[in-house]
Scaffold this motif. Sequence first.
Motif, mmCIF file in Angstrom:
data_model
loop_
_atom_site.group_PDB
_atom_site.id
_atom_site.type_symbol
_atom_site.label_atom_id
_atom_site.label_comp_id
_atom_site.label_asym_id
_atom_site.label_seq_id
_atom_site.Cartn_x
_atom_site.Cartn_y
_atom_site.Cartn_z
ATOM 1 N N GLN A 102 14.468 72.665 -50.622
ATOM 2 C CA GLN A 102 14.620 72.318 -52.037
ATOM 3 C C GLN A 102 15.033 70.859 -52.200
ATOM 4 O OE1 GLN A 102 17.334 74.515 -55.177
ATOM 5 N NE2 GLN A 102 18.577 73.164 -53.919
ATOM 6 N N ASP A 103 16.021 70.431 -51.431
ATOM 7 C CA ASP A 103 16.506 69.053 -51.529
ATOM 8 C C ASP A 103 15.417 68.057 -51.137
ATOM 9 O OD1 ASP A 103 18.898 70.115 -52.301
ATOM 10 O OD2 ASP A 103 19.901 69.814 -50.378
ATOM 11 N N TRP A 104 14.642 68.408 -50.108
ATOM 12 C CA TRP A 104 13.549 67.535 -49.654
ATOM 13 C C TRP A 104 12.473 67.421 -50.736
ATOM 14 C CZ3 TRP A 104 8.341 68.648 -48.555
ATOM 15 C CH2 TRP A 104 7.633 67.666 -47.857
ATOM 16 N N VAL A 105 12.125 68.547 -51.358
ATOM 17 C CA VAL A 105 11.123 68.550 -52.425
ATOM 18 C C VAL A 105 11.593 67.683 -53.598
ATOM 19 C CG1 VAL A 105 10.059 69.998 -54.214
ATOM 20 C CG2 VAL A 105 10.051 70.747 -51.822
ATOM 21 N N ALA A 106 12.843 67.854 -53.991
ATOM 22 C CA ALA A 106 13.372 67.072 -55.113
ATOM 23 C C ALA A 106 13.453 65.594 -54.767
ATOM 24 C CB ALA A 106 14.751 67.607 -55.496
ATOM 25 N N TYR A 107 13.882 65.272 -53.561
ATOM 26 C CA TYR A 107 14.076 63.875 -53.148
ATOM 27 C C TYR A 107 12.745 63.129 -53.066
ATOM 28 C CZ TYR A 107 15.749 59.909 -50.342
ATOM 29 O OH TYR A 107 16.052 58.645 -49.874
ATOM 30 N N ASN A 160 18.441 75.977 -56.881
ATOM 31 C CA ASN A 160 18.632 75.390 -58.202
ATOM 32 C C ASN A 160 17.457 75.758 -59.100
ATOM 33 O OD1 ASN A 160 18.942 73.757 -60.434
ATOM 34 N ND2 ASN A 160 19.375 71.888 -59.284
ATOM 35 N N PRO A 161 17.683 76.488 -60.199
ATOM 36 C CA PRO A 161 16.566 76.874 -61.070
ATOM 37 C C PRO A 161 15.873 75.696 -61.740
ATOM 38 C CG PRO A 161 18.679 77.442 -62.081
ATOM 39 C CD PRO A 161 18.974 77.016 -60.671
ATOM 40 N N ARG A 162 16.495 74.521 -61.711
ATOM 41 C CA ARG A 162 15.825 73.332 -62.243
ATOM 42 C C ARG A 162 14.762 72.806 -61.271
ATOM 43 N NH1 ARG A 162 21.252 72.394 -63.704
ATOM 44 N NH2 ARG A 162 21.590 72.332 -65.961
ATOM 45 N N VAL A 163 14.860 73.216 -60.016
ATOM 46 C CA VAL A 163 13.903 72.785 -58.997
ATOM 47 C C VAL A 163 12.935 73.916 -58.652
ATOM 48 C CG1 VAL A 163 13.635 71.931 -56.622
ATOM 49 C CG2 VAL A 163 15.558 71.152 -58.032
ATOM 50 N N VAL A 164 13.461 75.134 -58.531
ATOM 51 C CA VAL A 164 12.664 76.282 -58.092
ATOM 52 C C VAL A 164 12.652 77.330 -59.199
ATOM 53 C CG1 VAL A 164 12.357 78.028 -56.319
ATOM 54 C CG2 VAL A 164 13.408 75.833 -55.724
ATOM 55 N N ARG A 165 11.469 77.699 -59.652
ATOM 56 C CA ARG A 165 11.387 78.709 -60.704
ATOM 57 C C ARG A 165 10.270 79.701 -60.400
ATOM 58 N NH1 ARG A 165 8.596 74.327 -63.058
ATOM 59 N NH2 ARG A 165 6.566 74.878 -63.942
ATOM 60 N N GLU A 195 9.356 69.851 -57.853
ATOM 61 C CA GLU A 195 9.487 71.244 -58.283
ATOM 62 C C GLU A 195 8.734 72.192 -57.354
ATOM 63 O OE1 GLU A 195 9.845 70.450 -63.136
ATOM 64 O OE2 GLU A 195 8.035 71.370 -62.306
ATOM 65 N N ILE A 196 9.249 73.418 -57.270
ATOM 66 C CA ILE A 196 8.600 74.513 -56.552
ATOM 67 C C ILE A 196 8.383 75.645 -57.549
ATOM 68 C CG2 ILE A 196 8.795 76.210 -54.687
ATOM 69 C CD1 ILE A 196 10.722 74.296 -53.278
ATOM 70 N N VAL A 197 7.171 76.151 -57.646
ATOM 71 C CA VAL A 197 6.852 77.251 -58.554
ATOM 72 C C VAL A 197 6.376 78.440 -57.731
ATOM 73 C CG1 VAL A 197 5.397 78.046 -60.454
ATOM 74 C CG2 VAL A 197 6.278 75.705 -60.453
ATOM 75 N N LEU A 198 6.990 79.597 -57.984
ATOM 76 C CA LEU A 198 6.625 80.837 -57.312
ATOM 77 C C LEU A 198 5.921 81.742 -58.316
ATOM 78 C CD1 LEU A 198 10.103 81.472 -55.603
ATOM 79 C CD2 LEU A 198 8.216 80.076 -54.728
ATOM 80 N N PHE A 199 4.654 82.035 -58.091
ATOM 81 C CA PHE A 199 3.894 82.894 -59.004
ATOM 82 C C PHE A 199 3.976 84.346 -58.545
ATOM 83 C CE2 PHE A 199 1.835 78.936 -60.312
ATOM 84 C CZ PHE A 199 1.635 79.155 -61.668
ATOM 85 N N ASP A 200 4.634 85.183 -59.350
ATOM 86 C CA ASP A 200 4.662 86.625 -59.122
ATOM 87 C C ASP A 200 3.416 87.196 -59.792
ATOM 88 O OD1 ASP A 200 5.158 89.294 -58.840
ATOM 89 O OD2 ASP A 200 7.157 89.261 -59.716
ATOM 90 N N ARG A 201 2.355 87.274 -59.039
ATOM 91 C CA ARG A 201 0.972 87.460 -59.488
ATOM 92 C C ARG A 201 0.487 86.150 -60.115
ATOM 93 N NH1 ARG A 201 -0.780 92.261 -58.364
ATOM 94 N NH2 ARG A 201 0.495 94.146 -58.553
ATOM 95 N N SER A 202 -0.818 85.969 -60.095
ATOM 96 C CA SER A 202 -1.374 84.663 -60.444
ATOM 97 C C SER A 202 -2.756 84.833 -61.041
ATOM 98 C CB SER A 202 -1.445 83.818 -59.166
ATOM 99 O OG SER A 202 -2.374 84.419 -58.262
ATOM 100 N N TRP A 203 -3.557 83.762 -60.923
ATOM 101 C CA TRP A 203 -4.929 83.834 -61.415
ATOM 102 C C TRP A 203 -5.745 84.889 -60.668
ATOM 103 C CZ3 TRP A 203 -2.523 79.165 -60.177
ATOM 104 C CH2 TRP A 203 -2.695 78.683 -58.870
#
Length: 306
Positions: free
Chosen positions: A71-76, A105-110, A139-147
């Motif tokens: 998470q920190d690496w993605v944000a940085y 952190n929900p501001r980074v990962v949702r 940001e990291i986005v996790l899709f619980d089901r997707s397209w």
Amino acid sequence: MKKSKEEAGTPEWLEAELADTLDEDYELELSEPALSEEIRRIHRKVRPATIPRIDYFRALLALQAELIKLQDWVAYHKEKVVVIFEGRDSAGKGGVIKRITQRLNPRVVRAVALPAPSDRERTQWYFQRYVPHLPAGGEIVLFDRSWYNRSGVERVMGFATEDEVEQFFRDVPAFERMLVGSGIRLVKYWFSITDEEQQMRFLMRIHDPLKQWKLSPMDLQSRVRWESYTKAKEETFARTNIPEAPWYIVEGNDKKRARLNCIDHLLSLIPYEEVPHEDVTLPERVFNPDYERKVLPPELYVPSKY
């Protein structure tokens, strides 16, 4: 001479965290009613020997510590990551998403779990309603089901025509290549469970009033149409497993192992590393000798029933 916890390799913070996590897990287990004989019979037949609980939590906490570094690496570095979780109903997608996001952190990962499309959305370009949820830098986005709903539930349940499904199969490789070309790291997981395991999980939900909300009429129909879902899954793999965004199958009959294996694999796919951090120090409390704290009326307080 007996070694301390630190010397034995188990930091005190980890012991404390394990105790808290075990308490939370125990609370969840209390919500499950006694299994019926039918469920017990299936349970004995299909459940593998699972990892001991304490070993599971030690491994999970270690992986969650690595997720914080990711998470920190993605944000940085302003990276963009999309992780898709697909699979049959009750396969464990929500469980692993919960463990991934649990300490982040929900501001980074949702997590994104879209409802059925509205009448307006049905007239749009199919991928349009997913695009606003894609990540910005950091940001990291996790899709619980997707397209992939289109080649799965929409196809099997008759919500999409064969022409619409065929158009989806033609479009999705190009769409995903566009995402990857724009700098998004796209990872796709399919959680796989057996027919018997899904039957047992559905029965457990039916018998538990606290979990019945997880069962929709669509979920129940998925039992009837098991083979149709299998055929849809096989064609989805055959036509959308592209080098830029391959599919990864997670064996999900053992929930604990599935979570650990998935998180470990996700971490292995991204070349994250430690990033600089500012030292955090607690400032001194400022005391004002002239300030007098007011006494608040008792009706403002929540009653102490417990």
